[in-house]
Design a protein around this motif. Structure first.
Motif, PDB file in Angstrom:
ATOM      1  N   GLN A  31      -5.980  -7.702   1.479  1.00 42.69           N
ATOM      2  CA  GLN A  31      -7.274  -6.726   1.512  1.00 42.69           C
ATOM      3  C   GLN A  31      -8.685  -7.881   1.678  1.00 42.69           C
ATOM      4  O   GLN A  31      -8.395  -8.685   1.892  1.00 42.69           O
ATOM      5  CB  GLN A  31      -7.844  -6.288  -0.015  1.00 42.69           C
ATOM      6  N   HIS A  60      -3.308  -0.314  -2.742  1.00 44.89           N
ATOM      7  CA  HIS A  60      -2.112  -1.282  -3.029  1.00 44.89           C
ATOM      8  C   HIS A  60      -3.196  -1.863  -1.902  1.00 44.89           C
ATOM      9  O   HIS A  60      -3.351  -2.140  -1.077  1.00 44.89           O
ATOM     10  CB  HIS A  60      -0.850  -0.905  -3.001  1.00 44.89           C
ATOM     11  N   PRO A  61      -3.306  -3.322  -2.220  1.00 46.48           N
ATOM     12  CA  PRO A  61      -3.853  -4.265  -2.055  1.00 46.48           C
ATOM     13  C   PRO A  61      -3.972  -3.915  -0.205  1.00 46.48           C
ATOM     14  O   PRO A  61      -4.794  -4.593   0.421  1.00 46.48           O
ATOM     15  CB  PRO A  61      -4.186  -5.934  -2.344  1.00 46.48           C
ATOM     16  N   GLY A 102      -6.700  -2.080  -5.976  1.00 47.30           N
ATOM     17  CA  GLY A 102      -5.597  -3.092  -6.497  1.00 47.30           C
ATOM     18  C   GLY A 102      -4.553  -2.661  -6.848  1.00 47.30           C
ATOM     19  O   GLY A 102      -3.796  -2.653  -6.563  1.00 47.30           O
ATOM     20  N   GLU A 103      -4.635  -1.128  -7.422  1.00 44.60           N
ATOM     21  CA  GLU A 103      -3.687   0.115  -7.701  1.00 44.60           C
ATOM     22  C   GLU A 103      -4.468   1.689  -7.124  1.00 44.60           C
ATOM     23  O   GLU A 103      -5.683   1.332  -7.480  1.00 44.60           O
ATOM     24  CB  GLU A 103      -2.779  -0.497  -8.669  1.00 44.60           C
ATOM     25  N   GLN A 110     -11.220   1.658  -9.964  1.00 44.71           N
ATOM     26  CA  GLN A 110     -10.718   1.209  -9.150  1.00 44.71           C
ATOM     27  C   GLN A 110     -10.854   2.625  -8.333  1.00 44.71           C
ATOM     28  O   GLN A 110     -10.916   2.686  -6.750  1.00 44.71           O
ATOM     29  CB  GLN A 110      -9.124   2.241  -9.165  1.00 44.71           C
TER      30      GLN A 110
END
Length: 394
Positions: free
Chosen positions: A9, A190-191, A198-199, A253
């Protein structure tokens, strides 16, 4: 050289500050950032509706539920994908049938899909889940035509391909997940993906009916929409109208996702530049072959834009190359172990030899590091090690 992962990421100061703002706000979840992220993502891919969810697997599961998958359903997908592409059908009690890949592209082979449908009684299959593997967009116009012949719905697994596109027969650029040829499309945050939360995940569609159903399924099957309730006792009142799940994304998120989305175009451009450097370095190398999405087959002769989630090479000595790179702090990866060879799916009768193209691909494939923050020195180090290995043939 410090360890180099296959994916990583990229978090900026703007990303961090955006998340801090949410942490200081009144809403950590079920707040305004969710809708804002959905709206911006829908604009990015060019669809009408987007539904943010907990992860890519949740996106697949809810998509299958919304399309009515049950114990009587049989669905087609590829064996070269992450387990969730098939597992979502099993979650609903349905049966998964795999179809082999085109060895040139790694994508689901549509000729083989047609052969399966032609030899099966009409109505045997209800849907198909193609995967834009590695970031290369499947020609969904061709698949849509085939699906319509047999009354199939399409869930496009575009987890590898935000920003990817193909040009249809009318000359129109079709971005992955825009809903013009698939009923639903799903993405992962997802990273290691293009957009990191993060998710997290997203479902996109142009169907208002599916959109509204997905929003209810995402939150326990609960609604406060007066048009959907049998009664209304007041402002506090809600009704559970379906058996749903807690598959919500948080505002934390969503804020990170919106910030990352602002760099999405730049991210694909950087990935493409990295891929072009790899292409040039390995061109003509007999030991190290490039997974070439356009060579050899007329069905793939269309214009496209690759999103390059993965950069895949092929080698007859894949295990040795993997170990050699790892010894030199280059952490390549394998995408994927064919699903039909996993113990869970073998219990349904699948076995080695069923899909020779997928199995041959698995024996040779290796994903090299590719991510926007991979610098020139790191990439040159990777190339030098791959070439050094290829030159030392016993």
């Amino acid at each position: 050289m410090k360890p180099i992962p296959y994916g990583r990421q990229s978090i900026s100061e703007e990303d961090i500050n955006t998340v801090i703002e949410v942490l200081k706000s009144d809403f950590l979840t079920q707040g305004p950032k969710i809708g804002a992220f959905e709206e911006e993502f829908a604009k990015y891919v060019g669809c009408k509706y987007a539904v943010a969810v907990a992860n890519g697997t949740a996106a697949l599961h809810l998509s299958a539920l919304a399309l009515g998958v049950n114990k009587d359903s049989r669905i087609i997908t590829t064996p070269i994908t992450f387990a969730a592409s098939a597992n979502c059908i099993r979650y609903c009690g349905g049966k998964v049938d795999f179809v082999d890949i085109d060895p040139v592209t790694g994508l689901l082979d549509m000729d083989r899909v047609r052969n399966l449908l032609e030899k099966s009684p009409l109505g045997t299959y209800q849907g198909i889940i193609p995967v834009d593997f590695a970031g290369f967009p499947l020609n969904l116009e061709v698949l849509r035509s085939l699906a319509d012949e047999y009354g199939l719905w399409i869930i496009e697994d575009a987890c590898h391909a935000p920003g990817g596109h193909f040009v249809d027969s009318r000359g129109v650029q079709q971005f992955c997940g825009n809903g013009n040829y698939a009923d639903l499309a799903i993405f992962s945050f997802h990273p290691v993906k293009h957009i990191a939360c993060g998710e997290g995940g997203m479902i996109t569609t142009n169907s208002k009916e599916l959109y509204e159903k997905l929003r209810i399924l995402r939150t326990h099957g609960i609604t406060k929409d007066a048009n959907l309730m049998n009664e209304n006792h007041g402002g506090w009142y809600y009704e559970m109208v379906d058996l749903g799940f807690n598959y919500r994304l948080t505002d934390i998120q969503a804020a990170l996702g919106m910030s990352q989305l602002g760099r999405a175009v730049e991210s694909v451009e950087k990935r493409t530049k990295i891929a072009e450097i790899y292409d040039k370095a390995f061109h003509g190398n007999e030991e190290i072959r490039i997974l070439n999405p356009m060579a050899g087959r007329s069905q793939w002769s269309y214009q496209y834009g690759h999103a390059y989630h993965l950069y895949v090479i092929l080698s007859n000595r894949r295990k040795e190359l993997y170990d050699y790179l790892k010894k030199n702090n280059i952490h390549a990866q394998i995408h994927y172990i064919p699903l039909h060879l996993q113990p869970y799916y073998q219990q349904f009768g699948w076995s080695k030899g069923d899909f020779p193209m997928a199995e041959s691909y698995y024996n040779e494939c290796l994903s090299l590091p590719i991510f926007p923050s991979l610098d020139e020195n790191e990439q040159q180090y990777i190339i030098e090690n791959v070439l050094r290995f290829s030159e030392n043939i016993d």
